[in-house]
Design a protein around this motif. Structure first.
Motif, mmCIF file in Angstrom:
data_model
loop_
_atom_site.group_PDB
_atom_site.id
_atom_site.type_symbol
_atom_site.label_atom_id
_atom_site.label_comp_id
_atom_site.label_asym_id
_atom_site.label_seq_id
_atom_site.Cartn_x
_atom_site.Cartn_y
_atom_site.Cartn_z
ATOM 1 N N TYR A 129 1.130 -0.952 -0.140
ATOM 2 C CA TYR A 129 -0.177 -0.207 -0.235
ATOM 3 C C TYR A 129 1.326 1.494 0.064
ATOM 4 O O TYR A 129 2.182 0.537 0.603
ATOM 5 C CB TYR A 129 -0.854 0.241 1.203
ATOM 6 C CG TYR A 129 -0.879 -0.607 2.541
ATOM 7 C CD1 TYR A 129 0.865 0.436 3.428
ATOM 8 C CD2 TYR A 129 -0.527 -1.764 2.678
ATOM 9 C CE1 TYR A 129 0.884 0.399 4.827
ATOM 10 C CE2 TYR A 129 0.568 -1.583 4.121
ATOM 11 C CZ TYR A 129 0.732 -1.150 4.792
ATOM 12 O OH TYR A 129 1.378 -1.853 5.884
ATOM 13 N N ARG A 130 -0.100 2.280 -0.147
ATOM 14 C CA ARG A 130 0.982 3.788 -0.017
ATOM 15 C C ARG A 130 -0.068 4.612 0.710
ATOM 16 O O ARG A 130 -0.757 4.331 1.580
ATOM 17 C CB ARG A 130 0.923 3.790 -1.735
ATOM 18 C CG ARG A 130 2.049 3.755 -3.018
ATOM 19 C CD ARG A 130 1.756 4.771 -4.139
ATOM 20 N NE ARG A 130 2.588 3.579 -5.099
ATOM 21 C CZ ARG A 130 4.054 3.762 -5.581
ATOM 22 N NH1 ARG A 130 4.178 5.711 -4.611
ATOM 23 N NH2 ARG A 130 4.808 3.991 -5.809
ATOM 24 N N ALA A 131 0.872 5.731 1.386
ATOM 25 C CA ALA A 131 0.177 6.640 1.624
ATOM 26 C C ALA A 131 -1.166 7.376 1.680
ATOM 27 O O ALA A 131 -2.096 7.018 1.881
ATOM 28 C CB ALA A 131 0.927 8.125 2.143
ATOM 29 N N GLY A 132 -1.237 6.920 0.225
ATOM 30 C CA GLY A 132 -2.322 8.072 -0.454
ATOM 31 C C GLY A 132 -3.883 6.694 0.243
ATOM 32 O O GLY A 132 -4.911 6.773 -0.207
ATOM 33 N N ASP A 133 -3.508 5.933 -0.346
ATOM 34 C CA ASP A 133 -4.692 4.238 0.017
ATOM 35 C C ASP A 133 -5.288 4.059 1.578
ATOM 36 O O ASP A 133 -6.275 3.321 1.097
ATOM 37 C CB ASP A 133 -3.527 2.660 -0.459
ATOM 38 C CG ASP A 133 -2.800 2.788 -1.972
ATOM 39 O OD1 ASP A 133 -3.435 3.489 -2.510
ATOM 40 O OD2 ASP A 133 -2.074 2.176 -2.037
#
Length: 506
Positions: free
Chosen positions: A272-276
């Motif tokens: 996952y990324r921060a924006g998820d």
């Protein structure tokens, strides 16, 4: 649609900026020879090209029939020349079993990132980084992670070999104990960030444990990238003199975080990324598994290393990572800003700091730096509580020992990570006793900045420094010991620093 050399359809997907995934067409094998026909094999090879802007993860489904005792996967990819400053190709790899690729699910069976070009999984054994266990029939997924893709694209080749036959027995895991002998309430030295050959390190657990003992450590925490496969391989290295905690370095595309001291066998997903908006869920999972959440090297310059998730879920922060460098200096300043904010907001919650080696291979030094923790005993829970409470300082080696206290006018006393509860105008004496820091200067840092700098300590490395203040003048004070600066006004490389002592009743 486009096809590989075996006519397997690939669904095209072009997405940037999030931890999206592309699933390729399924690789199918025959129903396979009878299980009794041991060591009969089938092999298939898949080729393809990933463009720039590819998803973070590309899954290659593999239909595994009954009677398979081993899955072996090897892969290669091209590395074309690129101009200076342009990223080339880097392709990671791992595998999920028939239980699927659901985020945080049970299907994870191993990850080697870019450290290996092949791996195998059997019931009785697996490549380091992978989890031994039954090879059950169903759809497995080879996970490809295009970490960086050159402008020319990334051409890959994946070869899957199934070996048929009777499966072996999966060994019951044995884990290190949660306590060592200890000395009761005392200062214990530890290094909580290091890598073995179960991810991209080059050292065995035995070699790491020997180096930890030589560095004067009382505890370590395992932290291989994106896998818990090493957990069952540390028990023989623990002892009365060395507590071995288990964990993982959760290595996302938007930063790395230590799951420090989790329950044995805990896997923490990283896809996952921060924006998820998924990070909080996995931070809670770490804590539910008995671990601490510690963002690692938040300003490191390697690709994907910069921490983008904020510190709201953190239990502590890795401020000093390996040999002291400019990115550590930036992190130290950022951490100090969080202390100032905690004072200004008046909520009482602050973020403790720690330091670790992040050692991978020679000449990386285990225990450089090391976190020295005041704990009630040498147990997982006691060490974690000391870290969480900030009762600790960070030292460049076992040679450095500090005693840091604040004393009020009537003998009130506080140590590192504590609060001296006196009135705002009460005279306070701050005292640092140091050993093992020859020619180092002492700086006392407060919410108002650096308010005191000593002359260099003698070549013996031992000395005592005192400073007088009040809570009105300094809401907290912490100590830094720095080697003599090579040039002008530079502050010098750290030899040690402490967590703060807070002053005042608030």
């Amino acid at each position: 649609m486009c096809e590989d050399d075996h006519g397997i359809a690939r669904r095209a997907l072009f997405v940037t900026g999030a931890a999206t995934a592309l699933t390729l067409g399924t690789v199918s094998f025959s129903n396979g020879p009878a299980a009794e026909a041991a060591d009969n094999q089938e092999t298939k090879t898949v080729r393809g090209t990933l463009p720039t802007g590819s998803p973070d993860f590309v899954y290659l489904p593999v239909d595994v029939p009954e009677g398979v005792r081993e899955i072996k996967v090897s892969y290669t990819y091209d590395r074309p020349s690129v101009p200076a400053g342009t990223q080339g190709n880097a392709l990671d790899i791992g595998v999920f079993d028939e239980r699927g690729t659901e985020l945080g699910g049970k299907g994870f069976r191993g990850w080697s990132g870019g450290a290996r070009t092949e791996f195998f999984v059997r019931a009785d054994d697996a490549t380091p980084g992978y989890i031994p266990g039954p090879v059950r029939a169903g759809t497995w997924h080879i996970a490809l992670g295009p970490y960086t893709v050159a402008p020319q694209g990334l051409t890959y080749e994946v070869t899957i070999t199934l070996t048929y036959g009777a499966q072996g027995r999966t060994p019951a895991p044995v884990y290190p104990p949660n306590r060592a002998k200890g000395r009761g309430r005392a200062w214990y030295r530890g290094d909580c960030h290091m890598h073995s050959w179960y991810s991209d390190g080059r050292r065995t657990p035995e070699e790491i444990a020997a180096l930890a003992r030589a560095a004067g450590l009382d505890f370590i925490n395992t932290s291989d990238h994106n896998t818990h496969s090493s957990h069952a391989h540390w028990a023989d290295q623990a002892g009365d003199d060395l507590l071995i905690m288990l964990g993982e370095e959760v290595t996302t595309r938007n930063g790395h975080v230590l799951a420090l001291g989790t329950d044995p066998g805990t896997f923490v997903d990283w896809r996952y990324r921060a924006g998820d908006n998924r990070w909080a869920r996995f931070a809670r999972d770490i804590r539910r598994a008995g671990g601490l959440v510690v963002p690692a090297h938040p300003h490191a310059t390697c690709i994907g290393c910069g921490w983008k998730f904020g510190f709201g879920e953190a239990d502590a922060l890795e401020v000093w990572n390996g040999p002291y460098t400019p990115d550590d200096e930036v992190t130290l300043a950022e951490w100090d800003n969080t202390l100032v904010a905690a004072v200004q907001e008046g909520h009482g919650r602050w973020l403790p700091a720690m330091g670790n080696s992040d050692a991978h291979r020679d000449p990386d030094a285990i225990g450089t730096p090391q976190t020295v923790v005041l704990a009630d005993d040498l147990t997982r829970e006691a060490v974690q509580e000391g870290i969480r409470a900030g009762r600790s300082y960070v030292a460049e080696s076992k040679n450095v020992s500090l005693t840091f206290t604040a004393v009020g006018g009537r003998g009130e006393h506080a140590g590192i990570g504590e609060r001296l509860r006196v009135d705002r105008d009460t005279p306070v004496t701050v005292r640092l006793e140091a050993r093992g820091v020859p020619r180092c200067s002492v700086r006392f840092v407060t919410d108002q900045g650096v308010l005191f700098t000593s002359d260099p300590l003698p070549v013996t490395g031992s000395g005592t420094v005192e400073w007088h203040t009040t809570p009105q003048y300094a809401a907290y004070v912490r100590a830094e010991l720095r080697h003599e600066a090579a040039v002008g006004p530079l502050p010098g490389v750290l030899a040690a620093f402490t967590n703060p002592i807070f002053l005042g009743r608030a």
